[in-house]
Design a protein around this motif. Structure first.
Motif, PDB file in Angstrom:
ATOM      1  N   ASN A 100       0.813  -1.214   0.000  1.00  0.00           N
ATOM      2  CA  ASN A 100       0.000   0.000   0.000  1.00  0.00           C
ATOM      3  C   ASN A 100       0.850   1.270   0.000  1.00  0.00           C
ATOM      4  N   ASN A 101       2.130   1.136   0.325  1.00  0.00           N
ATOM      5  CA  ASN A 101       3.047   2.268   0.222  1.00  0.00           C
ATOM      6  C   ASN A 101       3.542   2.478  -1.208  1.00  0.00           C
ATOM      7  N   GLY A 102       3.102   1.611  -2.138  1.00  0.00           N
ATOM      8  CA  GLY A 102       3.375   1.831  -3.547  1.00  0.00           C
ATOM      9  C   GLY A 102       4.686   1.299  -4.066  1.00  0.00           C
ATOM     10  N   TYR A 103       5.376   0.484  -3.284  1.00  0.00           N
ATOM     11  CA  TYR A 103       6.695   0.022  -3.702  1.00  0.00           C
ATOM     12  C   TYR A 103       6.650  -0.880  -4.939  1.00  0.00           C
ATOM     13  N   TYR A 104       5.535  -1.599  -5.119  1.00  0.00           N
ATOM     14  CA  TYR A 104       5.405  -2.487  -6.282  1.00  0.00           C
ATOM     15  C   TYR A 104       4.430  -1.924  -7.307  1.00  0.00           C
ATOM     16  N   GLN A 105       4.237  -0.623  -7.306  1.00  0.00           N
ATOM     17  CA  GLN A 105       3.286  -0.005  -8.226  1.00  0.00           C
ATOM     18  C   GLN A 105       3.647  -0.287  -9.680  1.00  0.00           C
ATOM     19  N   ALA A 106       4.932  -0.296 -10.006  1.00  0.00           N
ATOM     20  CA  ALA A 106       5.351  -0.540 -11.394  1.00  0.00           C
ATOM     21  C   ALA A 106       4.945  -1.932 -11.853  1.00  0.00           C
ATOM     22  N   ILE A 107       4.971  -2.901 -10.950  1.00  0.00           N
ATOM     23  CA  ILE A 107       4.550  -4.264 -11.291  1.00  0.00           C
ATOM     24  C   ILE A 107       3.048  -4.285 -11.539  1.00  0.00           C
ATOM     25  N   SER A 108       2.306  -3.678 -10.631  1.00  0.00           N
ATOM     26  CA  SER A 108       0.857  -3.619 -10.769  1.00  0.00           C
ATOM     27  C   SER A 108       0.452  -2.923 -12.062  1.00  0.00           C
ATOM     28  N   GLN A 109       1.122  -1.828 -12.389  1.00  0.00           N
ATOM     29  CA  GLN A 109       0.774  -1.062 -13.577  1.00  0.00           C
ATOM     30  C   GLN A 109       0.974  -1.885 -14.849  1.00  0.00           C
ATOM     31  N   THR A 110       2.058  -2.626 -14.917  1.00  0.00           N
ATOM     32  CA  THR A 110       2.314  -3.471 -16.090  1.00  0.00           C
ATOM     33  C   THR A 110       1.267  -4.565 -16.215  1.00  0.00           C
ATOM     34  N   LEU A 111       0.911  -5.177 -15.092  1.00  0.00           N
ATOM     35  CA  LEU A 111      -0.131  -6.201 -15.093  1.00  0.00           C
ATOM     36  C   LEU A 111      -1.459  -5.618 -15.556  1.00  0.00           C
ATOM     37  N   ASN A 112      -1.819  -4.455 -15.037  1.00  0.00           N
ATOM     38  CA  ASN A 112      -3.089  -3.815 -15.404  1.00  0.00           C
ATOM     39  C   ASN A 112      -3.144  -3.499 -16.890  1.00  0.00           C
TER      40      ASN A 112
ATOM     41  N   HIS B  28      17.651 -11.609 -10.455  1.00  0.00           N
ATOM     42  CA  HIS B  28      18.272 -10.665  -9.515  1.00  0.00           C
ATOM     43  C   HIS B  28      17.289 -10.116  -8.490  1.00  0.00           C
ATOM     44  N   HIS B  29      16.144 -10.748  -8.355  1.00  0.00           N
ATOM     45  CA  HIS B  29      15.117 -10.237  -7.441  1.00  0.00           C
ATOM     46  C   HIS B  29      15.625 -10.270  -6.002  1.00  0.00           C
ATOM     47  N   GLN B  30      15.646  -9.102  -5.377  1.00  0.00           N
ATOM     48  CA  GLN B  30      16.056  -8.943  -3.977  1.00  0.00           C
ATOM     49  C   GLN B  30      17.451  -9.515  -3.712  1.00  0.00           C
ATOM     50  N   ILE B  31      18.316  -9.469  -4.706  1.00  0.00           N
ATOM     51  CA  ILE B  31      19.623 -10.101  -4.577  1.00  0.00           C
ATOM     52  C   ILE B  31      20.422  -9.505  -3.424  1.00  0.00           C
TER      53      ILE B  31
ATOM     54  N   ILE C 197      10.318  -6.648 -15.614  1.00  0.00           N
ATOM     55  CA  ILE C 197      10.048  -5.444 -14.831  1.00  0.00           C
ATOM     56  C   ILE C 197      11.162  -5.347 -13.791  1.00  0.00           C
ATOM     57  N   ARG C 198      12.013  -4.357 -13.939  1.00  0.00           N
ATOM     58  CA  ARG C 198      13.185  -4.281 -13.069  1.00  0.00           C
ATOM     59  C   ARG C 198      13.408  -2.836 -12.629  1.00  0.00           C
ATOM     60  N   PHE C 199      13.568  -2.647 -11.322  1.00  0.00           N
ATOM     61  CA  PHE C 199      13.823  -1.319 -10.765  1.00  0.00           C
ATOM     62  C   PHE C 199      14.458  -1.504  -9.394  1.00  0.00           C
ATOM     63  N   GLU C 200      14.868  -0.405  -8.784  1.00  0.00           N
ATOM     64  CA  GLU C 200      15.510  -0.445  -7.478  1.00  0.00           C
ATOM     65  C   GLU C 200      14.695   0.319  -6.454  1.00  0.00           C
ATOM     66  N   LEU C 201      14.731  -0.167  -5.221  1.00  0.00           N
ATOM     67  CA  LEU C 201      14.090   0.498  -4.094  1.00  0.00           C
ATOM     68  C   LEU C 201      15.123   0.708  -3.000  1.00  0.00           C
ATOM     69  N   THR C 202      15.166   1.890  -2.431  1.00  0.00           N
ATOM     70  CA  THR C 202      15.990   2.126  -1.255  1.00  0.00           C
ATOM     71  C   THR C 202      15.069   2.107  -0.044  1.00  0.00           C
TER      72      THR C 202
ATOM     73  N   THR D 170      17.212  -4.559  -5.477  1.00  0.00           N
ATOM     74  CA  THR D 170      16.752  -4.744  -6.855  1.00  0.00           C
ATOM     75  C   THR D 170      15.454  -5.533  -6.863  1.00  0.00           C
ATOM     76  N   ILE D 171      14.465  -5.026  -7.571  1.00  0.00           N
ATOM     77  CA  ILE D 171      13.222  -5.752  -7.814  1.00  0.00           C
ATOM     78  C   ILE D 171      13.266  -6.222  -9.256  1.00  0.00           C
ATOM     79  N   ASP D 172      13.211  -7.516  -9.447  1.00  0.00           N
ATOM     80  CA  ASP D 172      13.377  -8.121 -10.764  1.00  0.00           C
ATOM     81  C   ASP D 172      12.268  -9.160 -10.944  1.00  0.00           C
ATOM     82  N   VAL D 173      11.295  -8.820 -11.783  1.00  0.00           N
ATOM     83  CA  VAL D 173      10.091  -9.643 -11.934  1.00  0.00           C
ATOM     84  C   VAL D 173       9.836  -9.875 -13.420  1.00  0.00           C
ATOM     85  N   ILE D 174       9.281 -11.040 -13.738  1.00  0.00           N
ATOM     86  CA  ILE D 174       8.928 -11.372 -15.113  1.00  0.00           C
ATOM     87  C   ILE D 174       7.430 -11.628 -15.191  1.00  0.00           C
TER      88      ILE D 174
END
Length: 288
Positions: free
Chosen positions: A68-80, A190-193, A227-232, A268-272
């Protein structure tokens, strides 16, 4: 807008379920009460492997807060985008293994913005997850149920999606319409490596999902998107991320202590996203 009640079948005798005032019943008299949160439990005790299968309250709450803090919003957006590019009004959509409902909620919000009405259903074996989902969104139908025995008629859904869950390809093939769409969200190499490097003495070699069982059940792979991006993440978010994954229970004590000592970590968030279509010619070699 409230999504219409989907057609449902009894998980015990496979007969149609009919809505009564506060429950669902089949002709053989099996009855399933509507919980106060608004969901139905269609996972009979004889189909459970434990008293409370699936994610516990702590995992559900951690994932709900993190997502709900939006950290995986990019994944959700691609799915939608993938789902809504194909479907118009009144398509039947199933989130198979929906957890607390984040991805289905995001899909319904975007569909509403585009004036698309979907008949949406989310199911999970975790009662705690479905309770949270039903509280957060009243427009979908929420069920405690299993991917191994989907309580729907055959050839019912236009799209089934399974986000980091446990796909059951034969069951999905039975419930999808011909040329129906199956979407799988799976972790990449590389997901959460960075997190895993702190947790474990050595990181296991990556093993991609084996899609051959899906092909055996009549599915073909149309596309896959990375779908690949970084979160701090600060310490509190790292603990939420840990709590929503099996790492919290699998990692050694020293690894968990290593993470607790971090002020922050860039992960790193790395999702297919795999996009499959069910052939209009049923397969005969599916062994699932």
């Amino acid at each position: 807008m409230l999504s219409p009640m989907p057609d449902l079948i009894c998980p015990i005798d496979k007969l149609p379920l009919f809505p009564q005032e506060h429950c669902l019943k089949c002709e053989q008299g099996h009855s399933f009460d509507r919980a106060k949160q608004g969901y139905f439990n269609l996972l009979p005790v004889q189909h459970k492997r434990s008293k409370a299968p699936g994610d516990n309250k702590e995992m559900v709450n951690a994932r709900r807060t993190f997502l709900n803090n939006g950290y995986y919003q990019a994944i959700s957006q691609t799915l939608n985008q993938t789902i809504l590019a194909k479907h118009l009004n009144h398509s039947n959509i199933l989130d198979a293994g929906c957890g607390e409902g984040y991805y289905l909620n995001q899909l319904l919000t975007q569909a509403q913005q585009q004036n698309i009405n979907l008949q949406a259903c989310g199911l999970d074996i975790s009662k705690f997850a479905i309770q949270a989902a039903a509280k957060s969104n009243k427009t979908a139908t929420w069920l405690v149920a299993s991917n191994k025995q989907l309580p729907f008629p055959e050839h019912y859904f236009d799209t089934i999606f399974c986000a980091f869950g446990f796909p059951v390809y034969q069951e999905f093939a039975n419930k999808l319409k011909n040329n129906g769409q199956l979407l799988l969200l799976e972790v990449g190499e590389h997901h959460q490596i960075e997190l895993r490097q702190h947790l474990y003495p050595s990181v296991k070699a990556y093993s991609a999902i084996d899609l051959q069982p899906a092909f055996d059940c009549g599915f073909t792979l149309n596309d896959q998107q990375n779908i690949r991006f970084e979160l701090t993440l600060k310490q509190a978010e790292l603990q939420q991320l840990l709590a929503m994954t099996p790492h919290l229970y699998r990692a050694p004590k020293q690894g968990l202590e290593n993470v607790q000592q971090l002020e922050s970590l860039t992960v790193t968030i790395d999702v297919i996203l795999y996009q499959l279509t069910l052939s209009d010619t049923p397969a005969t070699t599916c062994n699932q």
